[in-house]
Design an enzyme around this catalytic site. Structure first.
Site, PDB file in Angstrom:
ATOM      1  N   PRO A 168     -13.559 -65.834 -13.016  1.00 55.36           N
ATOM      2  CG  PRO A 168     -13.543 -64.024 -11.456  1.00 55.36           C
ATOM      3  CD  PRO A 168     -14.448 -65.440 -12.380  1.00 55.36           C
ATOM      4  N   GLY A 281     -16.115 -69.698 -33.017  1.00 52.18           N
ATOM      5  CA  GLY A 281     -15.567 -69.080 -32.293  1.00 52.18           C
ATOM      6  C   GLY A 281     -13.636 -69.626 -32.514  1.00 52.18           C
ATOM      7  CG  MET A 377      12.111 -59.806 -40.990  1.00 46.99           C
ATOM      8  SD  MET A 377      11.246 -60.217 -42.858  1.00 46.99           S
ATOM      9  CE  MET A 377      12.263 -62.034 -42.612  1.00 46.99           C
ATOM     10  CD  GLU A 403     -13.104 -68.012 -29.505  1.00 44.89           C
ATOM     11  OE1 GLU A 403     -14.014 -68.100 -27.489  1.00 44.89           O
ATOM     12  OE2 GLU A 403     -13.868 -67.042 -30.125  1.00 44.89           O
ATOM     13  CG  ASN A 406      -3.070 -72.083 -29.190  1.00 45.04           C
ATOM     14  OD1 ASN A 406      -4.529 -72.161 -29.087  1.00 45.04           O
ATOM     15  ND2 ASN A 406      -2.166 -72.112 -30.247  1.00 45.04           N
TER      16      ASN A 406
END
Length: 420
Positions: A168, A281, A377, A403, A406
């Site tokens: 957490p 991973g 689309m 993982e 970014n």
């Protein structure tokens, strides 16, 4: 490598079926036809062995996953039996050594398989990728007793694994984790909690990072905790935007006693083990994004051909043609980057960590953009849960977070450049 692939392929060929003929339409959970030959063909550049087990993975995605993808999502079903069928093909321990039941394939092979499986259900495949990562950590860093005790049931998916790092209060700052393991005789006594654990509550084995020493990464160790151990409990099942075919819960330890023989590696090795696991991973989860993006491009292509506005098919619109071209270009670029990083990791190249971070950053961002554009689309239809494109978009959004976010990938890449 050829001999290993041959042994694996003999096992895979037991369940081979004819080449795929499924078409991507507006069905609830479509998957791409393996017979497509175009600039986005995922078999381009592969060896004959790789093409064969890729075909098996696509067939499994079409026959066993795609027909159930929507139901698993909407009813939040954890498809245990389907995953065990996948394990019979060798997909429960893809890059685990054969002496403990693994397939012994390479990181590139693994990426190819996860991309194909994700066209049938990205959420389920993502869990399988985490399960494979956990099994690899035991296979790579565990002693022989641990390897032979835990890896065989994990490779057969008789047992399922969960990776327990995030807490957490420690997400990206993983080295600040505070779950403790206090040595008492022949046991470690665990206290603390883990958050956002995929498979939490349903998994049989928890690969846990905990603090056995001082603050910082060198005080972290890795322990295996079996479900049913006294003092192990779980939080409520989280309600998520996507990834609904796999349960996510907090994992809680309250004076939970674990034998010291369940230590992976040595005390203080845990952070290094965790990061080694995550390098692979990141390739795995990026590969799952590739599969979702590939499926979404084919869905969008087919929709543009049949949907008419202003008296002609949407495919005649140059704007949409250009958008589709950009999506295809982004997918192929991402796939090449992922496979390059997978090869670097397999070869233990010094730039592997940065390349894995680059691949995860680029592929998960680009593939989410592709899925989102494919939804656009479809217009209003794309926002309906009757259409698979929205589920691919929802399922891979989290790939930009887990993982290693970014943002953390950018940190790893810049650190490599600046410290070179």
């Amino acid at each position: 490598m050829a001999a290993t692939a041959g042994r694996v392929w003999r096992r895979l060929t037991v369940t081979r079926v004819p080449a795929l003929a499924a078409r991507l339409t507006a069905a609830p959970a479509p998957a791409p036809a393996r017979t497509v030959h175009s600039c986005v063909d995922p078999s381009a550049g592969l060896s004959e062995d790789q093409k064969e087990f890729q075909k098996v993975a696509f067939q499994f995605a079409v026959n066993e996953m795609a027909p159930h993808m929507t139901e698993w999502d909407q009813k939040e079903i954890f498809p245990v039996e389907t995953m065990r069928k996948a394990a019979q093909l060798g997909f429960g321990g893809i890059y685990i050594r054969p002496d403990v039941g693994g397939s012994g394939l390479s990181r590139v092979d693994t990426s190819i398989i996860f991309e194909a499986l994700s066209t049938g259900c990205a959420s389920t495949t993502a869990y399988m990728s985490i399960h494979n990562m956990c099994a690899w950590m035991i296979d790579k860093f565990g002693d022989e007793e641990l390897r032979h005790t835990y890896c065989p049931p994990l490779c057969s998916m008789e047992s399922f694994a969960a990776y327990c790092l995030t807490e957490p209060g420690s997400g990206s700052d993983a080295a600040s984790l505070i779950t403790t393991a206090r040595r008492e005789g022949d046991y470690y006594i665990l206290n603390g909690a883990k958050a956002f654990i995929s498979g939490g509550g349903d998994a049989d084995l928890y690969v846990l990072m905990c603090r056995t020493g001082d603050k910082g990464p060198k005080g972290i160790s890795c322990l295996l905790v079996e479900k049913g151990t006294a003092g192990l409990s779980f939080g409520k099942k989280e309600k998520k935007v996507g990834w609904n075919s796999q349960p996510t819960r907090a994992v809680i330890f309250e004076d939970c006693a674990v034998p010291i023989s369940n230590l992976i590696g040595r005390e203080g090795d845990g952070f290094s083990i965790a990061m080694n696991g995550l390098n692979g991973g990141r390739i795995n989860i990026a590969s799952c994004s590739l599969g979702a993006a590939y499926a979404s491009i084919l869905l969008a292509r087919d929709h543009l051909k049949v949907r008419k506005q202003f008296g002609e098919p949407l495919a005649n619109s140059q704007y949409l043609q250009f958008k589709l071209a950009e999506m295809a270009t982004g997918l192929v670029a991402a796939r090449l980057m992922v496979r390059n990083a997978a090869a670097a990791l397999q070869e233990a190249r010094p730039d592997a960590v940065a390349l894995c971070a680059m691949a995860k950053l680029f592929a998960t961002d680009e593939c989410f953009t592709i899925c989102n554009q494919a939804l656009q689309m479809h217009g209003g239809y794309g926002y309906l849960k009757d259409y698979a494109v929205q589920q691919f978009m929802r399922d891979i959004r989290v790939h930009q977070i887990l993982e290693g976010t970014n943002e953390v990938m950018r940190m790893l890449i810049s650190r490599n450049l600046l410290h070179d």
